[in-house]
Design a protein around this motif. Sequence first.
Motif, PDB file in Angstrom:
ATOM      1  N   UNK A   1     -22.037  20.266 -29.884  1.00 35.35           N
ATOM      2  CA  UNK A   1     -21.507  21.287 -28.981  1.00 35.35           C
ATOM      3  C   UNK A   1     -22.628  22.036 -28.266  1.00 35.35           C
ATOM      4  N   UNK A   2     -23.771  22.197 -28.930  1.00 35.75           N
ATOM      5  CA  UNK A   2     -24.882  22.905 -28.293  1.00 35.75           C
ATOM      6  C   UNK A   2     -25.924  21.928 -27.749  1.00 35.75           C
ATOM      7  N   UNK A   3     -26.086  20.800 -28.399  1.00 34.43           N
ATOM      8  CA  UNK A   3     -27.025  19.767 -27.967  1.00 34.43           C
ATOM      9  C   UNK A   3     -26.253  18.773 -27.106  1.00 34.43           C
ATOM     10  N   UNK A   4     -25.865  19.241 -25.925  1.00 36.25           N
ATOM     11  CA  UNK A   4     -24.945  18.472 -25.093  1.00 36.25           C
ATOM     12  C   UNK A   4     -25.384  18.545 -23.639  1.00 36.25           C
ATOM     13  N   UNK A   5     -24.493  18.171 -22.751  1.00 35.44           N
ATOM     14  CA  UNK A   5     -24.773  18.219 -21.322  1.00 35.44           C
ATOM     15  C   UNK A   5     -24.300  19.520 -20.687  1.00 35.44           C
ATOM     16  N   UNK A   6     -24.034  20.532 -21.476  1.00 39.37           N
ATOM     17  CA  UNK A   6     -23.637  21.807 -20.894  1.00 39.37           C
ATOM     18  C   UNK A   6     -24.663  22.360 -19.913  1.00 39.37           C
ATOM     19  N   UNK A   7     -25.982  22.265 -20.193  1.00 39.77           N
ATOM     20  CA  UNK A   7     -26.929  22.764 -19.191  1.00 39.77           C
ATOM     21  C   UNK A   7     -26.756  22.106 -17.827  1.00 39.77           C
ATOM     22  N   UNK A   8     -26.432  20.826 -17.821  1.00 44.06           N
ATOM     23  CA  UNK A   8     -26.197  20.142 -16.554  1.00 44.06           C
ATOM     24  C   UNK A   8     -24.926  20.629 -15.877  1.00 44.06           C
ATOM     25  N   UNK A   9     -23.892  20.836 -16.678  1.00 39.99           N
ATOM     26  CA  UNK A   9     -22.612  21.216 -16.102  1.00 39.99           C
ATOM     27  C   UNK A   9     -22.633  22.612 -15.484  1.00 39.99           C
ATOM     28  N   UNK A  10     -23.366  23.531 -16.096  1.00 41.97           N
ATOM     29  CA  UNK A  10     -23.372  24.882 -15.537  1.00 41.97           C
ATOM     30  C   UNK A  10     -24.148  24.946 -14.227  1.00 41.97           C
ATOM     31  N   UNK A  11     -24.837  23.875 -13.846  1.00 41.38           N
ATOM     32  CA  UNK A  11     -25.547  23.841 -12.569  1.00 41.38           C
ATOM     33  C   UNK A  11     -24.687  23.324 -11.428  1.00 41.38           C
ATOM     34  N   UNK A  12     -23.449  22.947 -11.707  1.00 37.72           N
ATOM     35  CA  UNK A  12     -22.597  22.318 -10.697  1.00 37.72           C
ATOM     36  C   UNK A  12     -22.452  23.182  -9.458  1.00 37.72           C
ATOM     37  N   UNK A  13     -22.170  24.472  -9.636  1.00 38.29           N
ATOM     38  CA  UNK A  13     -21.962  25.314  -8.459  1.00 38.29           C
ATOM     39  C   UNK A  13     -23.267  25.594  -7.726  1.00 38.29           C
ATOM     40  N   UNK A  14     -24.363  25.766  -8.460  1.00 36.53           N
ATOM     41  CA  UNK A  14     -25.652  26.009  -7.808  1.00 36.53           C
ATOM     42  C   UNK A  14     -26.063  24.820  -6.942  1.00 36.53           C
ATOM     43  N   UNK A  15     -25.888  23.617  -7.460  1.00 38.39           N
ATOM     44  CA  UNK A  15     -26.252  22.420  -6.706  1.00 38.39           C
ATOM     45  C   UNK A  15     -25.411  22.311  -5.438  1.00 38.39           C
ATOM     46  N   UNK A  16     -24.148  22.716  -5.528  1.00 33.55           N
ATOM     47  CA  UNK A  16     -23.234  22.589  -4.396  1.00 33.55           C
ATOM     48  C   UNK A  16     -23.319  23.763  -3.423  1.00 33.55           C
ATOM     49  N   UNK A  17     -24.010  24.851  -3.802  1.00 37.35           N
ATOM     50  CA  UNK A  17     -24.211  25.947  -2.875  1.00 37.35           C
ATOM     51  C   UNK A  17     -23.158  27.027  -2.893  1.00 37.35           C
ATOM     52  N   UNK A  18     -22.467  27.223  -4.003  1.00 36.32           N
ATOM     53  CA  UNK A  18     -21.528  28.335  -4.157  1.00 36.32           C
ATOM     54  C   UNK A  18     -21.712  28.917  -5.544  1.00 36.32           C
ATOM     55  N   UNK A  19     -20.994  29.973  -5.874  1.00 33.96           N
ATOM     56  CA  UNK A  19     -21.145  30.599  -7.190  1.00 33.96           C
ATOM     57  C   UNK A  19     -19.787  30.986  -7.759  1.00 33.96           C
ATOM     58  N   UNK A  20     -19.526  30.545  -8.983  1.00 32.56           N
ATOM     59  CA  UNK A  20     -18.336  31.019  -9.701  1.00 32.56           C
ATOM     60  C   UNK A  20     -18.564  32.483 -10.062  1.00 32.56           C
ATOM     61  N   UNK A  21     -17.613  33.365  -9.753  1.00 31.01           N
ATOM     62  CA  UNK A  21     -17.802  34.780 -10.088  1.00 31.01           C
ATOM     63  C   UNK A  21     -18.133  34.973 -11.556  1.00 31.01           C
ATOM     64  N   UNK A  22     -19.030  35.912 -11.814  1.00 33.17           N
ATOM     65  CA  UNK A  22     -19.544  36.095 -13.178  1.00 33.17           C
ATOM     66  C   UNK A  22     -18.436  36.404 -14.171  1.00 33.17           C
TER      67      UNK A  22
ATOM     68  N   UNK B   1     -30.634  28.657  -6.870  1.00 31.25           N
ATOM     69  CA  UNK B   1     -29.828  29.409  -7.824  1.00 31.25           C
ATOM     70  C   UNK B   1     -29.824  30.888  -7.474  1.00 31.25           C
ATOM     71  N   UNK B   2     -28.690  31.520  -7.675  1.00 31.92           N
ATOM     72  CA  UNK B   2     -28.635  32.977  -7.632  1.00 31.92           C
ATOM     73  C   UNK B   2     -29.171  33.499  -8.964  1.00 31.92           C
ATOM     74  N   UNK B   3     -29.481  34.797  -9.053  1.00 36.82           N
ATOM     75  CA  UNK B   3     -29.918  35.338 -10.354  1.00 36.82           C
ATOM     76  C   UNK B   3     -28.910  35.092 -11.469  1.00 36.82           C
ATOM     77  N   UNK B   4     -27.623  35.194 -11.162  1.00 40.85           N
ATOM     78  CA  UNK B   4     -26.591  34.955 -12.176  1.00 40.85           C
ATOM     79  C   UNK B   4     -26.621  33.509 -12.637  1.00 40.85           C
ATOM     80  N   UNK B   5     -26.726  32.584 -11.703  1.00 40.23           N
ATOM     81  CA  UNK B   5     -26.770  31.172 -12.064  1.00 40.23           C
ATOM     82  C   UNK B   5     -28.034  30.836 -12.850  1.00 40.23           C
ATOM     83  N   UNK B   6     -29.146  31.425 -12.466  1.00 36.08           N
ATOM     84  CA  UNK B   6     -30.389  31.177 -13.197  1.00 36.08           C
ATOM     85  C   UNK B   6     -30.261  31.618 -14.648  1.00 36.08           C
ATOM     86  N   UNK B   7     -29.609  32.736 -14.876  1.00 33.88           N
ATOM     87  CA  UNK B   7     -29.458  33.224 -16.248  1.00 33.88           C
ATOM     88  C   UNK B   7     -28.545  32.309 -17.058  1.00 33.88           C
TER      89      UNK B   7
END
Length: 382
Positions: free
Chosen positions: A244-265, A202-208
């Motif tokens: 909406x908060x107790x969902x799979x959003x934490x998993x989804x926001x890791x998509x770019x980190x797992x794939x090795x790129x970063x969506x611009x902040x 993860x980049x620092x942005x992705x970690x946050x």
Amino acid sequence: MLAVTSSPLAPLPGLGTSPVKFPFPTRLSAPRASFPQGPSGMGTSAARIARTWSRAEAEPAHGDLRCPPAVRHDPILERAVNDGLVEWAGQTGIYPTRLDALHEMNFGRLITLTYVDTDDYDRLLAVAKMTLAWWTADDYYCDDESLGSVPALLGSRLAVAYTAVDPVAIPDRYARGLHDAVGDEPVLAAHRSAWRHLSRYTTPVQAERIRHEAATLFLGYEQEASWRAEDRLPPVWEYLLNRAVNSFRPNMVMIDAVAGYEVPAHEFADPRVRRVTNLAGTASVLVNDLYSMAKERSSPGLDFDLPAVIAAEEGCSPHEAIERSIQVHNDLMTAYEKEAAALALNGSPALGRFLAGMWAWLGGNREWHATTARYRSQDPPG
């Protein structure tokens, strides 16, 4: 029908205008969803209304889930990730007597089905560990008394678990106590170990981003615990807020980190991107609601799912409640499909790739829920 609204879509500021190919079919044809019910159980409160549903009542006569098919099927890779994950679970001490059952759940298949933008074993294992750590907190702290769930301790336990992904700064003479507490408790040790592995990618942005979603996930756990403490079934609006908060959003926001790129902040923070992430997250967890009903209602304690709260509030039959729940899911997916495709056309290649990855994640999530032993086994690990 759920009203899903959106603001007009203008090009995002600072983004290119080159079209990005987005893999949305014009029509979706998903397999018919049939959700078995568990045995009826004890209880007299409104929150137990769904336990009286018979299997026949719970079978939906129509109403396919609007969801894409799974994109990738790779038995060799999923077996490798699953084996590595179960080995890690044994090392951390989680589910010590249920590792065979955990293996049968095949969380490695979930990860392989949902993160289709890479076939790197170590990256997939890292996200599998983090996913299982969050799932373990839910099982151990919220749901399963046989695993040590104590509602009165939930807030304290989750606060300590969160420090595994967002270390606190306290004087050294006190920090040792926290360090020892995390090391001595398997769930906390799993969180710390998983985060150390994931943070390699993860980049620092992705970690946050991931920390933020972990915090909101834990907030959702707390809200559900309050319903249990009050012995009440929430109204539908409050239940959907929780999902909406107790969902799979934490998993989804890791998509770019797992794939090795970063969506611009600045793109990721755009309200419209945030909205489609929320739409996808809520839709994905309603799939969990529908497929996990039998497991949840065969367990002790209060259970919550969308069909139960709809049946209680709207006075409809179990069959109708399931059909209405499927429609809520489908409305969310329809909105996601429309709005995400428009964003992909106006966004950067990285955003388009991320949104396509989320689309694939939704399809893999449904496929895993439809087939995993977690919701068919009588003795699941959680």
